[in-house]
Design a protein around this motif. Structure first.
Motif: not given
Length: 133
Positions: A53-72
């Motif tokens: 039902k949803y798609e990301l361009r990269e694995p969820l773990g990598a996406f979340m780790d990077r985005e949460l850190a980058d956006n504090d």
């Protein structure tokens, strides 16, 4: 001010989706605010990805780790007191992920960034179109 992001608000912010209201975007991006996310949100995203039902361009773990850190964006752990609040929570909203987010916001006394009007019957402030300070 701490704010808890509903799952769609989190994704729309991270992916710069125009569906995120200007007020919500400003609140999340404001350096004076502390956006937080419930593990229920990344669990919900993982389930939607696994169901197709949803798609990301990269694995969820990598996406979340990077985005949460980058956006504090901090993780608000699910604590026993959050789960306990669910035992008395009326069923105005039936989605289990949203119910947990509502319970966490109630217990922590923090507003939720969400477009979902089903949050309104609960004793939480919902941020979407109106500014709050």
């Amino acid at each position: 001010m701490r704010v808890l992001l509903d799952t769609h608000a989190l994704l729309w912010f991270l992916l710069d989706d125009p569906k995120l209201s200007r007020v919500a975007r400003d609140v999340i991006a404001n350096a004076q605010h502390r956006p937080e996310v419930s593990p229920a949100s990344y669990w919900e995203i993982a389930i939607k990805i696994s169901l197709g039902k949803y798609e990301l361009r990269e694995p969820l773990g990598a996406f979340m780790d990077r985005e949460l850190a980058d956006n504090d964006i901090r993780i608000l752990p699910i604590l026993p007191r959050h789960a306990a609040a669910l035992t008395d929570l009326p069923f105005h909203h039936r989605d289990p992920f949203d119910r947990l987010i509502i319970a966490q916001a109630m217990v922590e006394g923090i507003p939720v960034v969400s477009t979902d009007p089903l949050f309104d019957p609960y004793p939480v402030r919902r941020i979407w179109e109106r500014r709050i300070s």
